[in-house]
Design a protein around this motif. Structure first.
Motif, mmCIF file in Angstrom:
data_model
loop_
_atom_site.group_PDB
_atom_site.id
_atom_site.type_symbol
_atom_site.label_atom_id
_atom_site.label_comp_id
_atom_site.label_asym_id
_atom_site.label_seq_id
_atom_site.Cartn_x
_atom_site.Cartn_y
_atom_site.Cartn_z
ATOM 1 N N UNK A 22 -3.220 7.205 2.958
ATOM 2 C CA UNK A 22 -3.891 8.566 3.582
ATOM 3 C C UNK A 22 -5.302 8.477 3.229
ATOM 4 N N UNK A 23 -5.639 8.094 2.138
ATOM 5 C CA UNK A 23 -7.139 7.895 1.698
ATOM 6 C C UNK A 23 -7.913 7.088 2.412
ATOM 7 N N UNK A 24 -7.132 5.989 2.826
ATOM 8 C CA UNK A 24 -7.925 4.999 3.658
ATOM 9 C C UNK A 24 -8.285 5.647 4.817
ATOM 10 N N UNK A 75 0.704 -1.123 -0.152
ATOM 11 C CA UNK A 75 0.046 0.116 0.121
ATOM 12 C C UNK A 75 0.903 1.302 -0.063
ATOM 13 N N UNK A 76 0.725 2.110 -0.956
ATOM 14 C CA UNK A 76 1.265 3.415 -1.102
ATOM 15 C C UNK A 76 0.908 4.428 -0.087
ATOM 16 N N UNK A 77 1.835 5.514 -0.106
ATOM 17 C CA UNK A 77 1.397 6.546 1.232
ATOM 18 C C UNK A 77 -0.030 7.104 0.745
ATOM 19 N N UNK A 78 -0.263 7.347 -0.406
ATOM 20 C CA UNK A 78 -1.395 7.994 -0.839
ATOM 21 C C UNK A 78 -2.634 7.228 -0.608
ATOM 22 N N UNK A 106 -11.742 7.950 9.018
ATOM 23 C CA UNK A 106 -12.043 8.968 9.988
ATOM 24 C C UNK A 106 -13.472 10.009 9.881
ATOM 25 N N UNK A 107 -13.720 10.092 8.474
ATOM 26 C CA UNK A 107 -15.002 10.699 8.129
ATOM 27 C C UNK A 107 -16.139 9.737 8.385
#
Length: 92
Positions: free
Chosen positions: A7-9, A1-4, A14-15
């Motif tokens: 962050x999206x996950x 899994x990449x950093x982007x 979170x939302x």
């Protein structure tokens, strides 16, 4: 899994967690008996938003570690979620 994707996950978790946590212990103007003229009676009067943001971040962090661990370990893959056989070629 990449950093982007990480962050999206985290942002999605979170939302979604925030949308679950916000209505808990929410006191509206109608509940308090002090409806300000020109506002909706369901408008929040006591919301404890700062505390809820901290709780949301903690819950989201725990869920992120669990979900990211499952994804990175390969325990569940995209092929496991192919319930309708779309990833397999059609028989001839």
């Amino acid at each position: 899994m990449g950093i982007t994707s990480a962050l999206v996950l985290f942002a999605v978790i979170w939302w979604l967690t925030l949308l679950i946590v916000v209505p808990i212990k929410l006191k509206t103007q109608q509940d308090m008996g002090t409806v300000t003229p020109g506002t909706q009676s369901g408008a929040p009067e006591i919301h404890h938003l700062k505390k809820k943001l901290l709780i949301t971040t903690g819950i989201a962090a725990v869920l992120f570690v669990i979900i990211a661990g499952i994804i990175v370990s390969g325990w569940i893959t995209v092929a496991d979620l192919d319930w309708f056989g779309r990833g397999t070629p059609a028989p001839r």
